[in-house]
Design a protein around this motif. Structure first.
Motif, PDB file in Angstrom:
ATOM      1  N   GLY A  62      -2.639  70.354 -11.922  1.00 20.82           N
ATOM      2  CA  GLY A  62      -3.545  71.347 -11.354  1.00 20.82           C
ATOM      3  C   GLY A  62      -4.958  70.933 -11.052  1.00 20.82           C
ATOM      4  N   HIS A  63      -5.436  69.831 -11.630  1.00 23.23           N
ATOM      5  CA  HIS A  63      -6.815  69.414 -11.388  1.00 23.23           C
ATOM      6  C   HIS A  63      -6.851  67.971 -10.888  1.00 23.23           C
ATOM      7  N   PHE A  64      -7.795  67.711  -9.981  1.00 24.31           N
ATOM      8  CA  PHE A  64      -7.989  66.340  -9.507  1.00 24.31           C
ATOM      9  C   PHE A  64      -8.652  65.517 -10.602  1.00 24.31           C
ATOM     10  N   CYS A  65      -9.923  65.801 -10.897  1.00 25.64           N
ATOM     11  CA  CYS A  65     -10.637  65.075 -11.948  1.00 25.64           C
ATOM     12  C   CYS A  65     -11.936  65.805 -12.244  1.00 25.64           C
ATOM     13  N   ALA A  66     -12.134  66.150 -13.508  1.00 24.79           N
ATOM     14  CA  ALA A  66     -13.356  66.834 -13.925  1.00 24.79           C
ATOM     15  C   ALA A  66     -14.468  65.858 -14.271  1.00 24.79           C
ATOM     16  N   GLY A  67     -14.343  64.620 -13.771  1.00 23.61           N
ATOM     17  CA  GLY A  67     -15.418  63.643 -13.941  1.00 23.61           C
ATOM     18  C   GLY A  67     -15.268  62.799 -15.175  1.00 23.61           C
ATOM     19  N   ASP A  68     -16.407  62.451 -15.751  1.00 24.83           N
ATOM     20  CA  ASP A  68     -16.401  61.669 -16.976  1.00 24.83           C
ATOM     21  C   ASP A  68     -16.155  62.593 -18.159  1.00 24.83           C
ATOM     22  N   ASP A  69     -15.428  62.086 -19.146  1.00 21.31           N
ATOM     23  CA  ASP A  69     -15.179  62.841 -20.371  1.00 21.31           C
ATOM     24  C   ASP A  69     -16.471  62.839 -21.186  1.00 21.31           C
ATOM     25  N   ILE A  70     -17.188  63.950 -21.142  1.00 17.91           N
ATOM     26  CA  ILE A  70     -18.513  64.031 -21.766  1.00 17.91           C
ATOM     27  C   ILE A  70     -18.434  63.780 -23.267  1.00 17.91           C
ATOM     28  N   VAL A  71     -17.387  64.275 -23.900  1.00 13.47           N
ATOM     29  CA  VAL A  71     -17.238  64.066 -25.344  1.00 13.47           C
ATOM     30  C   VAL A  71     -17.125  62.580 -25.658  1.00 13.47           C
ATOM     31  N   ALA A  72     -16.325  61.861 -24.844  1.00 14.92           N
ATOM     32  CA  ALA A  72     -16.155  60.420 -25.068  1.00 14.92           C
ATOM     33  C   ALA A  72     -17.456  59.674 -24.820  1.00 14.92           C
ATOM     34  N   PHE A  73     -18.195  60.075 -23.784  1.00 19.43           N
ATOM     35  CA  PHE A  73     -19.445  59.374 -23.481  1.00 19.43           C
ATOM     36  C   PHE A  73     -20.503  59.647 -24.552  1.00 19.43           C
ATOM     37  N   ARG A  74     -20.552  60.870 -25.052  1.00 19.55           N
ATOM     38  CA  ARG A  74     -21.531  61.192 -26.099  1.00 19.55           C
ATOM     39  C   ARG A  74     -21.330  60.342 -27.340  1.00 19.55           C
ATOM     40  N   ALA A  75     -20.090  59.939 -27.575  1.00 18.66           N
ATOM     41  CA  ALA A  75     -19.794  59.131 -28.763  1.00 18.66           C
ATOM     42  C   ALA A  75     -20.466  57.766 -28.717  1.00 18.66           C
ATOM     43  N   VAL A  76     -20.807  57.284 -27.516  1.00 19.51           N
ATOM     44  CA  VAL A  76     -21.447  55.970 -27.404  1.00 19.51           C
ATOM     45  C   VAL A  76     -22.889  56.069 -26.902  1.00 19.51           C
ATOM     46  N   LEU A  77     -23.348  57.275 -26.644  1.00 15.45           N
ATOM     47  CA  LEU A  77     -24.647  57.457 -25.990  1.00 15.45           C
ATOM     48  C   LEU A  77     -25.800  56.880 -26.799  1.00 15.45           C
ATOM     49  N   ASP A  78     -25.706  56.912 -28.143  1.00  9.65           N
ATOM     50  CA  ASP A  78     -26.790  56.409 -28.982  1.00  9.65           C
ATOM     51  C   ASP A  78     -26.795  54.881 -29.094  1.00  9.65           C
ATOM     52  N   ASP A  79     -25.732  54.252 -28.633  1.00  5.64           N
ATOM     53  CA  ASP A  79     -25.636  52.800 -28.629  1.00  5.64           C
ATOM     54  C   ASP A  79     -25.956  52.325 -27.215  1.00  5.64           C
ATOM     55  N   THR A  80     -27.160  51.825 -26.998  1.00  9.58           N
ATOM     56  CA  THR A  80     -27.619  51.479 -25.651  1.00  9.58           C
ATOM     57  C   THR A  80     -26.689  50.504 -24.958  1.00  9.58           C
ATOM     58  N   ALA A  81     -26.258  49.480 -25.674  1.00  9.35           N
ATOM     59  CA  ALA A  81     -25.392  48.468 -25.079  1.00  9.35           C
ATOM     60  C   ALA A  81     -24.024  49.048 -24.723  1.00  9.35           C
ATOM     61  N   ALA A  82     -23.455  49.831 -25.633  1.00  9.11           N
ATOM     62  CA  ALA A  82     -22.143  50.429 -25.385  1.00  9.11           C
ATOM     63  C   ALA A  82     -22.206  51.420 -24.225  1.00  9.11           C
ATOM     64  N   ALA A  83     -23.286  52.185 -24.154  1.00 11.75           N
ATOM     65  CA  ALA A  83     -23.449  53.146 -23.059  1.00 11.75           C
ATOM     66  C   ALA A  83     -23.560  52.434 -21.717  1.00 11.75           C
ATOM     67  N   ALA A  84     -24.257  51.296 -21.706  1.00 10.56           N
ATOM     68  CA  ALA A  84     -24.391  50.520 -20.469  1.00 10.56           C
ATOM     69  C   ALA A  84     -23.038  49.975 -20.014  1.00 10.56           C
ATOM     70  N   VAL A  85     -22.239  49.509 -20.959  1.00 10.11           N
ATOM     71  CA  VAL A  85     -20.897  49.016 -20.632  1.00 10.11           C
ATOM     72  C   VAL A  85     -20.038  50.150 -20.078  1.00 10.11           C
ATOM     73  N   TYR A  86     -20.144  51.318 -20.696  1.00  9.51           N
ATOM     74  CA  TYR A  86     -19.381  52.495 -20.265  1.00  9.51           C
ATOM     75  C   TYR A  86     -19.751  52.861 -18.825  1.00  9.51           C
ATOM     76  N   ARG A  87     -21.056  52.950 -18.549  1.00 13.01           N
ATOM     77  CA  ARG A  87     -21.501  53.300 -17.187  1.00 13.01           C
ATOM     78  C   ARG A  87     -21.056  52.251 -16.173  1.00 13.01           C
ATOM     79  N   ALA A  88     -21.147  50.983 -16.554  1.00 16.02           N
ATOM     80  CA  ALA A  88     -20.743  49.909 -15.659  1.00 16.02           C
ATOM     81  C   ALA A  88     -19.248  49.972 -15.357  1.00 16.02           C
ATOM     82  N   ARG A  89     -18.449  50.373 -16.353  1.00 20.76           N
ATOM     83  CA  ARG A  89     -17.001  50.462 -16.139  1.00 20.76           C
ATOM     84  C   ARG A  89     -16.672  51.531 -15.100  1.00 20.76           C
ATOM     85  N   ILE A  90     -17.390  52.646 -15.145  1.00 22.20           N
ATOM     86  CA  ILE A  90     -17.173  53.702 -14.146  1.00 22.20           C
ATOM     87  C   ILE A  90     -17.477  53.172 -12.751  1.00 22.20           C
ATOM     88  N   GLN A  91     -18.594  52.448 -12.614  1.00 18.82           N
ATOM     89  CA  GLN A  91     -18.961  51.895 -11.310  1.00 18.82           C
ATOM     90  C   GLN A  91     -17.939  50.853 -10.846  1.00 18.82           C
TER      91      GLN A  91
END
Length: 263
Positions: A62-91
């Motif tokens: 029923g759904h195409f994609c609701a974007g990034d899983d905010i809960v999963a991203f919040r789990a790494v948001l306080d780790d600058t390096a991990a967050a950068a890797v996460y953002r880079a993976r999306i790109q």
């Protein structure tokens, strides 16, 4: 034992069509790091192996994609390096979808929001079901939409309309998205079948010609034509010397339809 992927790949039409499905219905097909990675890897494999003539990208249940899983991203948001890797993976995922030298059609129903809206922008075309809801709610979340995605959105629907979509953050229905130019066509309930039918005319075209045109058009849309000139020249030369071109020239002389093999 490897964890089961939530990105599914099926072959349709005797292997001519690859159907890629985001299968995370519990999150309205929002992608976590593993899903973004698997989606990237599938599109990279499609580019490197025996290529289909058409790819359809959709979401399960029923759904195409609701974007990034905010809960999963919040789990790494306080780790600058991990967050950068996460953002880079999306790109990297977006780049793999956009860079596939084959027509890609997004089959959109339900939520197509945020990163999902961006994912569909990376496809060549977008087919929408009546229940499609499309938008970029960054202003509702206190975030800034990444520039590369905003360039894609503005090039598709225009700067003035992009301002309204981004500043307001409201979701746009199927008919409005069609009128704006975000959707190429609206369809009935079976959006995957509609996407395949929409893409069917491209499946009989020369693969090298489509790959070259896609490279050119992506560069034009991104304002990077000069940077892509060497790659464009290379694929143009490859097409000029291809068996497909020789076959097409012979077919024209014989007044028959050419059959292309991508070489």
């Amino acid at each position: 034992m490897a964890e089961k992927s939530e990105i599914l790949l099926e072959w349709k039409e005797g292997g001519r069509v690859a159907l890629v499905t985001i299968d995370r219905p519990q999150r309205r097909n929002a992608c976590d790091f593993a899903a973004w990675t698997d989606l990237r890897d599938i599109f990279r494999r499609l580019a490197e192996g025996t290529r289909p003539q058409l790819v359809v990208l959709t979401g399960a249940q029923g759904h195409f994609c609701a974007g990034d899983d905010i809960v999963a991203f919040r789990a790494v948001l306080d780790d600058t390096a991990a967050a950068a890797v996460y953002r880079a993976r999306i790109q990297e995922c977006y780049a793999a979808v956009q860079g596939l030298p084959v027509p890609v059609v997004a089959a959109i129903g339900g939520a197509c929001v945020g990163g999902g809206c961006s994912l569909a922008l990376c496809c060549d075309f977008r087919v929408g079901r009546p229940d499609a809801r499309i938008g970029v709610p960054t202003a509702k979340l206190g975030l800034v939409y990444p520039t590369v995605q905003l360039v894609r959105l503005a090039s598709l629907i225009g700067v003035a309309r992009a301002r309204r979509w981004v500043y307001g953050g409201e979701l746009v229905g199927c008919s409005d998205a069609l009128e704006a130019g975000y959707l190429d066509v609206a369809c009935g309930d079976d959006v995957v079948a509609a996407a395949i039918e929409f893409g069917r005319p491209f499946m009989d075209s020369a693969p090298l010609s489509i790959a070259g045109s896609k490279l050119q058009l992506n560069a034009i849309a991104a304002g990077r034509l000069q940077e892509a000139s060497a790659a464009i020249d290379a694929i143009s030369a490859q097409a000029d010397n291809s068996a497909d071109y020789r076959n097409a020239a012979t077919a024209f002389a014989q007044k028959r339809r050419p059959v292309f093999e991508g070489r």
